[in-house]
Scaffold this motif. Structure first.
Motif, mmCIF file in Angstrom:
data_model
loop_
_atom_site.group_PDB
_atom_site.id
_atom_site.type_symbol
_atom_site.label_atom_id
_atom_site.label_comp_id
_atom_site.label_asym_id
_atom_site.label_seq_id
_atom_site.Cartn_x
_atom_site.Cartn_y
_atom_site.Cartn_z
ATOM 1 N N ARG A 233 -19.260 -43.832 -22.569
ATOM 2 C CA ARG A 233 -18.535 -45.071 -22.279
ATOM 3 C C ARG A 233 -19.275 -46.211 -22.987
ATOM 4 O O ARG A 233 -20.464 -46.412 -22.779
ATOM 5 N N ILE A 234 -18.533 -46.928 -23.853
ATOM 6 C CA ILE A 234 -19.119 -47.962 -24.699
ATOM 7 C C ILE A 234 -18.767 -49.350 -24.164
ATOM 8 O O ILE A 234 -17.707 -49.545 -23.559
ATOM 9 N N GLY A 235 -19.657 -50.312 -24.411
ATOM 10 C CA GLY A 235 -19.506 -51.643 -23.828
ATOM 11 C C GLY A 235 -18.446 -52.522 -24.463
ATOM 12 O O GLY A 235 -18.023 -53.509 -23.854
ATOM 13 N N GLY A 236 -17.960 -52.214 -25.667
ATOM 14 C CA GLY A 236 -16.956 -53.047 -26.315
ATOM 15 C C GLY A 236 -16.198 -52.279 -27.375
ATOM 16 O O GLY A 236 -16.645 -51.222 -27.845
ATOM 17 N N LEU A 237 -15.041 -52.822 -27.785
ATOM 18 C CA LEU A 237 -14.178 -52.112 -28.731
ATOM 19 C C LEU A 237 -14.846 -51.972 -30.100
ATOM 20 O O LEU A 237 -14.764 -50.907 -30.724
ATOM 21 N N SER A 238 -15.501 -53.022 -30.574
ATOM 22 C CA SER A 238 -16.127 -52.933 -31.898
ATOM 23 C C SER A 238 -17.239 -51.887 -31.907
ATOM 24 O O SER A 238 -17.391 -51.124 -32.877
ATOM 25 N N ASP A 239 -18.004 -51.842 -30.832
ATOM 26 C CA ASP A 239 -19.055 -50.825 -30.732
ATOM 27 C C ASP A 239 -18.448 -49.423 -30.654
ATOM 28 O O ASP A 239 -18.990 -48.459 -31.204
ATOM 29 N N GLY A 281 -27.556 -50.478 -32.463
ATOM 30 C CA GLY A 281 -27.306 -51.533 -31.486
ATOM 31 C C GLY A 281 -26.044 -51.352 -30.677
ATOM 32 O O GLY A 281 -25.477 -52.336 -30.172
ATOM 33 N N ILE A 282 -25.580 -50.121 -30.525
ATOM 34 C CA ILE A 282 -24.338 -49.864 -29.773
ATOM 35 C C ILE A 282 -24.618 -49.933 -28.280
ATOM 36 O O ILE A 282 -25.580 -49.333 -27.775
ATOM 37 N N ASP A 283 -23.785 -50.675 -27.581
ATOM 38 C CA ASP A 283 -23.936 -50.876 -26.142
ATOM 39 C C ASP A 283 -23.366 -49.665 -25.401
ATOM 40 O O ASP A 283 -22.172 -49.589 -25.140
ATOM 41 N N LEU A 284 -24.236 -48.709 -25.052
ATOM 42 C CA LEU A 284 -23.825 -47.509 -24.325
ATOM 43 C C LEU A 284 -23.948 -47.778 -22.831
ATOM 44 O O LEU A 284 -25.043 -48.000 -22.304
#
Length: 317
Positions: A233-239, A281-284
């Motif tokens: 599950r990722i914190g944002g669409l761009s990530d 730097g992907i917001d996991l």
């Protein structure tokens, strides 16, 4: 006893034109739990009947505790205990009387200490002198297994021992089985509950249409079935979009901001994957590992075997 409690080679059994067991082979180490799985009609009960001297095989060899079931039947019977699909208790007798009956049949003297110990072990002391007709299903199954233990058999065959029991009674039976194995007893288990095999068995064999289609530990069998994956599950669409590009073969859900990534759950490669996401730097937000369970294994193996048989029949026509 030899290191191999049960050894089966080329076991074959037919009824007329119907082949029930088609040359099966397996080995059960002493002091372990071996579970035989298969759909109804696969040949599980026939296998148990042959191994417990109740049925003669047409071909192959079976050795129990190092003794041939065909030529050393009495010796084999002295080593084993059998709990069938249905509780074999006399409902007109009490638990104590049922246990005494088994002690008398096995010429066990003195028997009072053994019977008292079994009643305590299976939590049947308070109801020991009540007619078993008044017992619940779980109490009858516990008494049935207690009767099997009279004489302290080295190898116990449990043929679907928890069928019809509620979850609490089933887990009680599991605890008793684990205690028996810890004491050195060998357990041969057939069951319709795949979770039961997963929880208890050291090794599992899958029987389908008279043939063994797979053998191994629960984990080994699960690895044979594709479908293991990570759920991220990722914190944002761009990530999410960046993570999808970094992880080939992944499938994203833009609405849920999740990414499904094929993965076997191996710790080292999992750590490398997480480090890669961190480096970019992907917001996991969270992740979980999903692996096939025994239900997936069972359905995959039995469905595949049926499909192959139908294909062979079509070619033969």
């Amino acid at each position: 006893m030899s290191m191999s409690a049960i050894s089966v080679s080329g076991l074959r059994k037919t009824y007329g034109d119907k082949v029930v067991l088609d040359g099966i082979d397996f080995d059960v180490p002493a002091g372990s739990i071996f579970s035989l799985l298969g759909p109804n009609g696969a040949g599980k009960t026939t296998t148990v009947n042959v191994l417990t001297t109740l049925l003669r095989a047409d071909a192959g060899s079976v050795r129990i505790g190092g003794h041939d079931v065909a030529t050393a039947t009495k010796r084999v019977r002295s080593l084993i205990g059998v709990t069938g699909q249905f509780a074999a208790v006399d409902e007109l007798l009490s638990a104590r009387e049922n246990l005494q009956l088994m002690a008398d049949l096995k010429r066990l003297r003195p028997s009072d200490r053994v019977i008292t110990g079994l009643l305590e072990r299976f939590d049947l002391v308070e109801s020991a002198d009540k007619m078993t007709a008044t017992y619940s299903g779980g109490m009858r199954r516990k008494l049935d297994l207690a009767m099997t233990l009279v004489g302290n058999p080295e190898i116990i065959f449990l043929d679907e021992p928890t069928t019809g029991l509620d979850p609490r009674s089933r887990r009680t039976m599991w605890s008793i089985v684990r205690e028996l194995v810890a004491e050195g007893t060998t357990i041969f288990l057939t069951t319709q509950y795949l979770e039961e095999a997963d929880q208890l068995a050291d090794r599992i064999a899958v029987l389908n249409q008279g043939k063994l289609v797979a053998q191994g530990t629960p984990e080994e069998l699960k690895r044979q079935v594709p479908g293991a994956h990570l759920q991220l599950r990722i914190g944002g669409l761009s990530d999410l979009q960046l993570a999808a590009r970094l992880l080939p073969g992944s499938t994203s859900d833009d609405d849920e901001l999740t990414l499904r990534v094929p993965h076997d759950g191996e710790p080292r490669s999992l750590l490398a994957l997480l480090n890669r996401l961190d480096e970019h730097g992907i917001d996991l937000v969270e992740f979980s590992v999903h692996t096939p369970d025994l239900d997936d294994v069972f359905l995959s193996l039995t469905d595949q075997n049926i499909t192959n048989n139908l294909r062979e029949e079509a070619i033969a026509r």
